[in-house]
Design an enzyme around this catalytic site. Structure first.
Site, PDB file in Angstrom:
ATOM      1  N   THR A  13     116.517  19.422  36.533  1.00  0.00           N
ATOM      2  CA  THR A  13     115.215  19.982  36.894  1.00  0.00           C
ATOM      3  C   THR A  13     114.066  18.986  36.800  1.00  0.00           C
ATOM      4  O   THR A  13     112.902  19.377  36.953  1.00  0.00           O
ATOM      5  CB  THR A  13     114.891  21.189  36.002  1.00  0.00           C
ATOM      6  OG1 THR A  13     114.919  20.776  34.629  1.00  0.00           O
ATOM      7  CG2 THR A  13     115.887  22.315  36.217  1.00  0.00           C
ATOM      8  N   ASP A  16     112.245  27.855  44.714  1.00  0.00           N
ATOM      9  CA  ASP A  16     111.279  27.859  45.811  1.00  0.00           C
ATOM     10  C   ASP A  16     111.191  26.494  46.503  1.00  0.00           C
ATOM     11  O   ASP A  16     110.719  26.398  47.634  1.00  0.00           O
ATOM     12  CB  ASP A  16     109.894  28.249  45.283  1.00  0.00           C
ATOM     13  CG  ASP A  16     109.418  27.337  44.162  1.00  0.00           C
ATOM     14  OD1 ASP A  16     110.142  27.211  43.153  1.00  0.00           O
ATOM     15  OD2 ASP A  16     108.321  26.748  44.276  1.00  0.00           O
ATOM     16  N   ALA A  22     121.049  23.004  35.338  1.00  0.00           N
ATOM     17  CA  ALA A  22     120.557  22.300  36.520  1.00  0.00           C
ATOM     18  C   ALA A  22     119.854  21.019  36.112  1.00  0.00           C
ATOM     19  O   ALA A  22     119.425  20.857  34.959  1.00  0.00           O
ATOM     20  CB  ALA A  22     119.587  23.189  37.312  1.00  0.00           C
ATOM     21  N   LYS A  56     119.179  21.320  45.456  1.00  0.00           N
ATOM     22  CA  LYS A  56     119.355  22.741  45.189  1.00  0.00           C
ATOM     23  C   LYS A  56     119.792  23.487  46.453  1.00  0.00           C
ATOM     24  O   LYS A  56     120.613  24.402  46.382  1.00  0.00           O
ATOM     25  CB  LYS A  56     118.055  23.337  44.634  1.00  0.00           C
ATOM     26  CG  LYS A  56     117.676  22.829  43.251  1.00  0.00           C
ATOM     27  CD  LYS A  56     118.687  23.215  42.182  1.00  0.00           C
ATOM     28  CE  LYS A  56     118.612  24.680  41.841  1.00  0.00           C
ATOM     29  NZ  LYS A  56     119.535  25.052  40.735  1.00  0.00           N
ATOM     30  N   TRP A  73     108.414  28.835  39.315  1.00  0.00           N
ATOM     31  CA  TRP A  73     107.392  28.749  38.270  1.00  0.00           C
ATOM     32  C   TRP A  73     107.860  29.422  36.972  1.00  0.00           C
ATOM     33  O   TRP A  73     107.164  30.255  36.383  1.00  0.00           O
ATOM     34  CB  TRP A  73     106.084  29.371  38.760  1.00  0.00           C
ATOM     35  CG  TRP A  73     105.419  28.617  39.879  1.00  0.00           C
ATOM     36  CD1 TRP A  73     106.008  27.846  40.834  1.00  0.00           C
ATOM     37  CD2 TRP A  73     104.012  28.594  40.171  1.00  0.00           C
ATOM     38  NE1 TRP A  73     105.075  27.345  41.707  1.00  0.00           N
ATOM     39  CE2 TRP A  73     103.839  27.791  41.326  1.00  0.00           C
ATOM     40  CE3 TRP A  73     102.889  29.185  39.600  1.00  0.00           C
ATOM     41  CZ2 TRP A  73     102.583  27.551  41.896  1.00  0.00           C
ATOM     42  CZ3 TRP A  73     101.651  28.961  40.170  1.00  0.00           C
ATOM     43  CH2 TRP A  73     101.496  28.135  41.302  1.00  0.00           C
ATOM     44  N   TYR A  79     114.955  16.917  44.696  1.00  0.00           N
ATOM     45  CA  TYR A  79     115.292  18.090  43.897  1.00  0.00           C
ATOM     46  C   TYR A  79     115.562  19.293  44.784  1.00  0.00           C
ATOM     47  O   TYR A  79     116.603  19.954  44.676  1.00  0.00           O
ATOM     48  CB  TYR A  79     114.167  18.397  42.905  1.00  0.00           C
ATOM     49  CG  TYR A  79     114.308  19.739  42.235  1.00  0.00           C
ATOM     50  CD1 TYR A  79     115.309  19.961  41.288  1.00  0.00           C
ATOM     51  CD2 TYR A  79     113.451  20.795  42.552  1.00  0.00           C
ATOM     52  CE1 TYR A  79     115.452  21.205  40.680  1.00  0.00           C
ATOM     53  CE2 TYR A  79     113.584  22.032  41.949  1.00  0.00           C
ATOM     54  CZ  TYR A  79     114.582  22.231  41.013  1.00  0.00           C
ATOM     55  OH  TYR A  79     114.728  23.449  40.425  1.00  0.00           O
TER      56      TYR A  79
END
Length: 298
Positions: free
Chosen positions: A71, A111, A69, A138, A159, A134
């Site tokens: 990130t 999240d 990904a 996603k 996290w 971001y």
């Protein structure tokens, strides 16, 4: 059985190579074609999504797991095209190939698809409303995986950290040796989740006899703030002899630590559906922290 893992050098990818090895032959990819131990692997460039079709056709995997990904949350605000290529277009290409081939596809999300305005743990069926590029990329990736129509397991997590790679725990341990005092955000709440837990649960889910397809929240249990996580890291590191001393940790508001991308203030995900559907117990985040710190014990 052949399992193809995209993103073998990432935090979750490295743990997947361990966790999935008992299920079959694991073939992994990185962008460079080299793993962290300098061994070679397959090359997969998520900046060129259409190039992945040839790799999939050549390897002909029985299961595909995507741990690759984009990130860089803050950088994504100025590099949206790259974020969407890696986080949306590439998973869509993989999912469509898997659908045509009848191959289960595991994909990880975040999240950050939620706006962080909640007060209770987010369920899988609640509306998404990402705050930045971001999270939006996603969410788009999730939508493309579902639209492909094949069997898919989307795991949203949060996290993420490990004893290796770039993450909050390793940053705290490094800075903690350099400074007598730190300032850490205390008004963002979530659940620290070890990469090893994500990989182990993925392996268990793939062995589940039900052949389920859908979206689940895969985090440790419980919740804390970044400030609370930092204090727990230092307390455990001191107790285990990883650090000879610890800094003081001052709690600050997010407004005192501005970033290009806005973070969700509430990132707690309800993981009860995953525990029920796969008969898996997800431990408290503090238990996971002890295990990860234990890996660093001299």
């Amino acid at each position: 059985m052949t399992i193809l893992v995209f993103g073998g050098n990432g935090q979750v990818g490295r743990e997947l190579l361990r966790a999935l090895s008992s299920l079959g032959t694991v073939v992994t990819t990185t962008r460079s074609g080299t793993l962290t131990d300098d061994s070679t692997c397959e090359v997969a460039d998520f900046d060129q999504p259409d190039s992945l079709v040839a790799l999939l056709g050549r390897v002909r995997p029985d299961i595909v797991v995507n741990a690759a990904a984009y990130t860089a949350v803050d950088k994504a605000e100025q590099d949206a095209e790259a974020a969407f290529r890696a986080n949306a277009e590439a998973p869509g290409v993989i999912a469509r190939w898997c659908s045509r081939a009848g191959v289960p596809f595991v994909h990880y999300s975040t999240d950050y698809v939620f706006d962080g305005e909640g007060t209770a743990p987010y369920r899988e069926d609640q509306p998404t409303a990402p705050l930045g590029v971001y999270g939006t990329s996603k969410r788009d990736g999730e939508d493309r995986v579902r639209a492909a129509g094949g069997r898919h397991l989307i795991f949203r997590t949060a996290w993420v950290y490990a004893a290796h790679g770039n993450n909050f725990l390793r940053t705290m341990l490094r800075i903690g040796t350099e400074r007598p005092a730190l300032r850490v955000v205390a008004d963002q709440i979530g659940t620290p989740t070890p990469a090893a837990l994500i990989a182990d649960v993925t392996a268990q889910a793939l062995q589940h006899a039900g052949g389920l397809s859908g979206t689940w929240h895969l985090t440790a249990s419980g919740q804390t703030s970044w400030h609370g996580f930092a204090e727990a890291i230092f307390a455990e590191a001191l107790a285990r002899g990883v650090l000879p001393r610890v800094p003081s940790v001052q709690a600050i508001a997010s407004s005192e630590y501005p970033t290009p991308a806005k973070r969700p203030s509430w990132s707690v995900l309800d993981n009860s559906k995953l525990q029920q559907d796969f008969d898996i117990l997800l431990p408290d985040w503090q238990e996971g922290l002890k295990r990860v710190i234990g890996e660093l014990t001299p």
